[in-house]
Every structure is written in structure tokens, then in C-alpha cells.
Design a protein around this motif. Structure first.
Motif, PDB file in Angstrom:
ATOM      1  N   LYS A   9       0.674  -1.239   0.459  1.00 48.63           N
ATOM      2  CA  LYS A   9       0.046  -0.149  -0.232  1.00 48.63           C
ATOM      3  C   LYS A   9       0.924   1.310   0.003  1.00 48.63           C
ATOM      4  CE  LYS A   9      -4.513  -0.661   2.134  1.00 48.63           C
ATOM      5  NZ  LYS A   9      -4.305  -2.705   1.854  1.00 48.63           N
ATOM      6  N   SER A  10       0.083   2.611  -0.316  1.00 52.58           N
ATOM      7  CA  SER A  10       1.505   3.692  -0.307  1.00 52.58           C
ATOM      8  C   SER A  10       2.331   3.305  -1.005  1.00 52.58           C
ATOM      9  CB  SER A  10       1.777   4.356   1.094  1.00 52.58           C
ATOM     10  OG  SER A  10       0.201   4.586   1.828  1.00 52.58           O
ATOM     11  N   GLN A  38      -1.340  -0.723  -5.326  1.00 53.49           N
ATOM     12  CA  GLN A  38      -2.516  -0.757  -4.924  1.00 53.49           C
ATOM     13  C   GLN A  38      -2.850   0.836  -4.699  1.00 53.49           C
ATOM     14  OE1 GLN A  38      -3.039  -2.846  -1.377  1.00 53.49           O
ATOM     15  NE2 GLN A  38      -0.805  -3.963  -0.544  1.00 53.49           N
ATOM     16  N   GLY A  39      -2.272   1.934  -5.638  1.00 52.19           N
ATOM     17  CA  GLY A  39      -2.858   3.400  -5.154  1.00 52.19           C
ATOM     18  C   GLY A  39      -1.612   4.759  -6.325  1.00 52.19           C
ATOM     19  N   THR A  61      -7.319  -3.077  -5.487  1.00 53.43           N
ATOM     20  CA  THR A  61      -6.867  -3.013  -4.276  1.00 53.43           C
ATOM     21  C   THR A  61      -7.527  -3.798  -2.950  1.00 53.43           C
ATOM     22  OG1 THR A  61      -9.182  -2.424  -3.953  1.00 53.43           O
ATOM     23  CG2 THR A  61      -6.986  -1.068  -4.082  1.00 53.43           C
ATOM     24  N   GLN A  78       0.161  -4.243   5.115  1.00 54.20           N
ATOM     25  CA  GLN A  78       1.005  -3.164   4.411  1.00 54.20           C
ATOM     26  C   GLN A  78      -0.166  -4.263   2.780  1.00 54.20           C
ATOM     27  OE1 GLN A  78       4.717  -3.839   4.394  1.00 54.20           O
ATOM     28  NE2 GLN A  78       4.903  -2.817   6.964  1.00 54.20           N
TER      29      GLN A  78
END
Ligand code: MG
Ligand code: MG
Ligand code: MG
Length: 308
Positions: A9-10, A38-39, A61, A78
Motif C-alpha cells: 500500500k502507498s 495499490q494506489g 486493491t 501493507q
């Protein structure tokens, strides 16, 4: 059914570029592998993909019902939402081993090097697959990013060796100059909402049963953050409450001074002194020589949380 190759993530430059590079390798080996993220891309990663002519991978996601290869992480916190309902096919990483588990034996390769792309280069060599020029370029950028142009404590001789080989393939003559261009792109913080800055590079950890969020903003000069520091701190308080976190830490890392101002919002301020041997001065503490979350911030905090 495609197998999604996805980072944490991030996403940072390594998570995105490792997904692209490893999906390409697996495709050459006959798997229907698709890179994913994921982003949103951070400005550094956007710069890197643009420079070497790549589109951003598709956003995924939710892991439910999907086959996935995890790169650059193996912590559930994460990973994809519903990761327990995904089939994890492989893991390639360079962090501490996380808490994912699998019902079957899988290919799991983690090495204590500076970057997932360093591990992936070793796998290209192992399988005898040639690395295309543009993929070598983004793999090199991932190493420069994760090791802060070889200045981070996470850098190993293997990272330097692999980076040199990738630079050769990619036709990059000056690695340091490329690295500085990346970190200048990453230092684009002016006018950005504090929340976006906090979550640009953010990870949650379970420390002795407590949820602890640690973000990092790396800039070429800390004064770039002077105007936004108070707003960041106020936003951190909200983020802490919303997520039911015990603590949230934000590393403001100056890559030229090679140190970090750690902004701290915590229910237990003593944990900071216990971890770093320095008392909180107001909102933050200056940590000389600290640039790596995973090697210089997470382990001492984990230890402090276990003891407090
Ligand atoms: Mg990463
Ligand atoms: Mg990484
Ligand atoms: Mg990083």
C-alpha cells in the motif's frame, strides 16, 4: 486467470517497478503475470515511469478470489484488502518476514539487501532472461530510491554491483545525477495537502498488539517542509484517531544532511526515548544519520514497544 504482481500500500518506486520487472520476467517464463499497484503513484515514481516510457500499472486493491505475487512486502497490514481470500503464489521481498501464511508451499525469496529490484535482478540472471533496456532503467531507479542513492544503512555491496550492471544495460552514465533528479521530483511537497503527504509513503505495523503507523517524507532540504510542518502534525493527530492507532510517526528525512526529524503523536511518549535514547522535544526529535524506516526506526520501536 491473470496473476497480479503487486507491492505494498502507498506504493513507492520499488513496489511499482518491482511489480513491472517481475511480471515481465514471469511472462517470459510462461505465466500470465500482470503488474499492479495499490494506489496513486508518488511524484518520484511518476517521474521514473515517464522517463523510461512506462504507463502506470493498473490499480488493484482487493485480493479476494485473485492469484497474487507479493513484492516488496509480506505484511498483511501493507497488503491487499482481503489478502486472506487471495491465493498467494509467490513472494519476493527485502524486508523482515511478515505475517502472511499460505496453505501450500510457495516460492518465497527475501534477502537482506537494499531493494526488491536487486533480488529480481538475481532472478533474471538465474533464469537466464535478458533484461530489456527500459526495465533495467526502472530497476536501477528503484535501487537508487530505496538506498537513497547508496547513502542508506540498508545499502549492501550487492545493491551497488547490481545497480552498476543495470546502469550499463539501461545506458545510464551518471547514476548519482539520475538519483538526484528523482529525489528532486520526490521533494515536490509545496501546496500538497498534509494528508496526501502523510500517506505518500506510509506503513502500519503491529507492535506488541498496538497499531503503529510510520510515514516518511524524503526531501533534498528539510526547509521545504517548514511551512507545512504544523499542518502535518495536526493531520497526524486525526489520522491516529481515525485508524485506532496507538502511535503515528512521520519521518521528515533530509537526504543531504543524512538525518531525520521524527514527528511523533503517541499515547506513550516514553516509547520514543526508549527507542532512540532522546527525549521528545515538543512535537519531534532529531535523529542524526537515520534515513531508513525498516532498519533504523522500526526495529528500535518494536523493541521499545515490547519492553514498555
Ligand atoms: Mg517499498
Ligand atoms: Mg523496497
Ligand atoms: Mg523508501
Amino acid at each position: 486467470m491473470p496473476v497480479y504482481v503487486v507491492g505494498h500500500k502507498s506504493p513507492d518506486t520499488d513496489s511499482v517497478c518491482a511489480a513491472i520487472a517481475y511480471a515481465y520476467l514471469k511472462k517470459q517464463l510462461g505465466m500470465d503475470a500482470v503488474p499492479a499497484r495499490q494506489g496513486d503513484l508518488n511524484p518520484e515514481t511518476a517521474f521514473v515511469l515517464d522517463k523510461f516510457g512506462f504507463e502506470a500499472p493498473e490499480v488493484v486493491t482487493d485480493g479476494a478470489g485473485k492469484q497474487v505475487i507479493l513484492v516488496d512486502h509480506s505484511d498483511k497490514s501493507q497488503s491487499l484488502d482481503n489478502i486472506d481470500q487471495a491465493e498467494i503464489v509467490e513472494v519476493v521481498d527485502h524486508h523482515k518476514i511478515g505475517d502472511i501464511t499460505t496453505p501450500n508451499p510457495i516460492f518465497f525469496l527475501a534477502a537482506p539487501v537494499g531493494c526488491t529490484c536487486t533480488v529480481i535482478k538475481v532472478l533474471y540472471d538465474y533464469y537466464g532472461v535478458e533484461i530489456p533496456k527500459n526495465i533495467a532503467g526502472i530497476m536501477l531507479c528503484a535501487i537508487l530510491s530505496d538506498t537513497v542513492i547508496f547513502k542508506s544503512a540498508t545499502k549492501t555491496d550487492k545493491d551497488v554491483e547490481v545497480a552498476k550492471a543495470l546502469a550499463e544495460i539501461a545506458g545510464v552514465e551518471d547514476m548519482e545525477a539520475l538519483g538526484m533528479d528523482m529525489f528532486k521530483a520526490k521533494s515536490d511537497v509545496a501546496g500538497k495537502p498534509p494528508r496526501d503527504l502523510i500517506f505518500r509513503d506510509f506503513k502500519d505495523f503491529d507492535m506488541s498488539g498496538k497499531k503503529v503507523g510510520i510515514g516518511q517524507i524524503e526531501v533534498v532540504d528539510l526547509s521545504l517542509l517548514d511551512d507545512v510542518k504544523d499542518a502535518l502534525y495536526e493531520e497526524m493527530k486525526k489520522v491516529k484517531e481515525e485508524g485506532g492507532r496507538h502511535s503515528i510517526f512521520l519521518m521528515l528525512t533530509d537526504i543531504m544532511k543524512e538525518g531525520t526529524e521524527l514527528l511523533c503523536v503517541t499515547d506513550e511518549p516514553a516509547v520514543v526515548e526508549k527507542a532512540f535514547g532522546k527525549k521528545l522535544e515538543g512535537k519531534s526529535v532529531w535523529l542524526d544519520g537515520v534515513m531508513s524506516r525498516k532498519k533504523q526506526v522500526v526495529p528500535p520501536l518494536q523493541k521499545a514497544f515490547a519492553e514498555i
